[in-house]
Motif scaffolding. Sequence first.
Motif, mmCIF file in Angstrom:
data_model
loop_
_atom_site.group_PDB
_atom_site.id
_atom_site.type_symbol
_atom_site.label_atom_id
_atom_site.label_comp_id
_atom_site.label_asym_id
_atom_site.label_seq_id
_atom_site.Cartn_x
_atom_site.Cartn_y
_atom_site.Cartn_z
ATOM 1 N N SER A 303 53.372 40.208 29.232
ATOM 2 C CA SER A 303 54.682 40.194 29.889
ATOM 3 C C SER A 303 55.547 39.038 29.420
ATOM 4 C CB SER A 303 54.500 40.093 31.409
ATOM 5 O OG SER A 303 54.074 38.783 31.792
ATOM 6 N N GLY A 304 54.919 38.000 28.865
ATOM 7 C CA GLY A 304 55.671 36.843 28.412
ATOM 8 C C GLY A 304 56.078 35.888 29.520
ATOM 9 N N GLU A 305 55.590 36.120 30.736
ATOM 10 C CA GLU A 305 55.984 35.285 31.877
ATOM 11 C C GLU A 305 55.139 34.011 31.999
ATOM 12 O OE1 GLU A 305 58.493 35.621 33.974
ATOM 13 O OE2 GLU A 305 59.232 37.445 33.014
ATOM 14 N N PHE A 306 54.036 33.932 31.274
ATOM 15 C CA PHE A 306 53.104 32.821 31.445
ATOM 16 C C PHE A 306 52.784 32.180 30.098
ATOM 17 C CE2 PHE A 306 52.257 36.103 34.586
ATOM 18 C CZ PHE A 306 52.299 35.403 35.784
ATOM 19 N N SER A 307 52.696 30.845 30.075
ATOM 20 C CA SER A 307 52.227 30.162 28.869
ATOM 21 C C SER A 307 50.719 30.307 28.737
ATOM 22 C CB SER A 307 52.584 28.675 28.925
ATOM 23 O OG SER A 307 51.923 28.027 30.004
ATOM 24 N N ASP A 308 50.040 30.465 29.865
ATOM 25 C CA ASP A 308 48.606 30.720 29.910
ATOM 26 C C ASP A 308 48.319 31.319 31.278
ATOM 27 O OD1 ASP A 308 45.982 30.854 29.131
ATOM 28 O OD2 ASP A 308 45.709 28.700 28.831
ATOM 29 N N VAL A 309 47.245 32.074 31.379
ATOM 30 C CA VAL A 309 46.925 32.711 32.657
ATOM 31 C C VAL A 309 45.440 33.042 32.690
ATOM 32 C CG1 VAL A 309 47.437 35.063 31.865
ATOM 33 C CG2 VAL A 309 47.651 34.500 34.309
ATOM 34 N N ALA A 310 44.847 32.950 33.864
ATOM 35 C CA ALA A 310 43.455 33.339 34.065
ATOM 36 C C ALA A 310 43.350 34.042 35.405
ATOM 37 C CB ALA A 310 42.536 32.121 34.026
ATOM 38 N N VAL A 311 42.545 35.094 35.448
ATOM 39 C CA VAL A 311 42.406 35.912 36.658
ATOM 40 C C VAL A 311 40.991 35.732 37.208
ATOM 41 C CG1 VAL A 311 42.372 38.274 37.543
ATOM 42 C CG2 VAL A 311 44.171 37.544 35.965
ATOM 43 N N ILE A 312 40.908 35.473 38.500
ATOM 44 C CA ILE A 312 39.620 35.293 39.159
ATOM 45 C C ILE A 312 39.576 36.119 40.438
ATOM 46 C CG2 ILE A 312 39.248 32.971 38.232
ATOM 47 C CD1 ILE A 312 40.206 31.848 40.920
ATOM 48 N N GLY A 313 38.380 36.295 40.983
ATOM 49 C CA GLY A 313 38.223 36.943 42.275
ATOM 50 C C GLY A 313 37.907 35.897 43.333
ATOM 51 N N CYS A 314 38.552 36.000 44.497
ATOM 52 C CA CYS A 314 38.303 35.052 45.582
ATOM 53 C C CYS A 314 37.880 35.819 46.842
ATOM 54 C CB CYS A 314 39.562 34.238 45.881
ATOM 55 S SG CYS A 314 39.977 33.075 44.554
ATOM 56 N N PRO A 315 36.944 35.267 47.607
ATOM 57 C CA PRO A 315 36.470 35.945 48.822
ATOM 58 C C PRO A 315 37.620 36.240 49.784
ATOM 59 C CG PRO A 315 35.085 34.059 48.290
ATOM 60 C CD PRO A 315 36.284 33.967 47.398
ATOM 61 N N ASP A 316 37.523 37.406 50.435
ATOM 62 C CA ASP A 316 38.561 37.802 51.381
ATOM 63 C C ASP A 316 37.924 38.648 52.479
ATOM 64 O OD1 ASP A 316 41.670 38.158 51.822
ATOM 65 O OD2 ASP A 316 40.778 40.154 52.050
ATOM 66 N N ALA A 317 38.264 38.344 53.734
ATOM 67 C CA ALA A 317 37.645 39.031 54.865
ATOM 68 C C ALA A 317 37.988 40.514 54.891
ATOM 69 C CB ALA A 317 38.080 38.370 56.167
ATOM 70 N N GLU A 318 39.190 40.885 54.451
ATOM 71 C CA GLU A 318 39.623 42.280 54.511
ATOM 72 C C GLU A 318 39.175 43.083 53.305
ATOM 73 O OE1 GLU A 318 43.771 44.917 54.857
ATOM 74 O OE2 GLU A 318 43.848 42.725 54.824
ATOM 75 N N TRP A 319 39.317 42.494 52.102
ATOM 76 C CA TRP A 319 39.090 43.243 50.871
ATOM 77 C C TRP A 319 37.727 42.960 50.227
ATOM 78 C CZ3 TRP A 319 42.605 46.912 49.789
ATOM 79 C CH2 TRP A 319 43.864 46.795 50.386
#
Length: 385
Positions: A303-319
């Motif tokens: 998308s060109g919106e980020f100079s760098d990016v990393a995706v992680i999963g975080c605990p969530d009570a609902e999902w």
Amino acid sequence: MERAELVALLRATGCAGELGGFIFLCDPKWGPGERDALTVAASHVAKHTSQVPLGWLCIPTGGTSGGVRFARHDESTLSAAVAGFRAHFGFDQVNAVDVLPPFHVSGLMARVRCAATGGQHLAWDWKLLEAGELPKLSPTPDGWVISLVPTQLQRLLTSARTLAWLREFRAIFIGGGPIWPALAAAAAQAKLPLSPSYGMTETAAMVAALRPAEFLAGERSCGAALPHARIAVNAEGVVTIAGDAVFRGYFPDMNGAREFVTEDLGRIDERRRLHILGRRDAVIITGGKKVNPFEVEAVLRESGEFSDVAVIGCPDAEWGEVVVACYPLTDAAAPDVARAMEKLVAHQRPKRFVAIPDWPRNAQGKVNRLALQQAVRGRADRSSP
């Protein structure tokens, strides 16, 4: 390469510590956690003879998920890797500009390949290269090579002068992480002789690589296996590697198993080219649906919106888990997250976008995802629409 020659090369790096019959490569900037791993390793040395026949070189691996282990190699495994490398690319002599540290397997193998073939090794500071200070390369029949991680390549693409310099290389090896489609397209448009590769500390660096001519012809994979490696994908879709360059176990394990089951998911196509699909231990399960974070990262980068990016999963009570995208706080402007997510399906879209002040990506291109997890817990976030 003889053992004495390799030992001399290791000592010259300034990163080698000798304990009994073992040599450990260490990052001088290690923190207490990594130093603890070295202390534990040292406690085992006394249990072994000072004359270690195999696996005496201990190369650090890991650290990005909270732990460091030492993969055991020696002159035999490294020599097998050099021989396969030369045969795959047709090198008589390897001449390398090296911007990676010697305690990392890529920086180490650049030195080993040059020494084993009588080539020139030119260590160069990455910050100087990024700033446009380019080393002058002497003419040589076999040309020059350089190894970069994708984020380094991305930064070098902005300079026309640097691009002209990079075009003169025989091969630009890309490793340390997946090259995203937009970056590959930009490199191809710039006519750079890229060689996307696949390998790791446990395999003495690359075991598969796409030749530059194949890349410029439009191929997009990790290429075919090098002659010294046997690569397969098991019934679970996990990549396995065997061959003479495979490590002899993690210190202090002395069993020396010669097949390595990676944590990478992959496939081998009809032309025997390897494609890496992601990490089996990185899959995020959110609301019962599986999300490959590397696929999401590729779309966000494109998308060109980020100079760098990393995706992680975080605990969530609902999902159960939620998808979280992290990016450097140093980005000049707040990203347009709605635009960045346009090509993602609903369950892939990050629930949170978090700006991280101290971006934890090291010189080898690895993001410390544990550090991101810890940072996200206490950071204010930019919520997705």
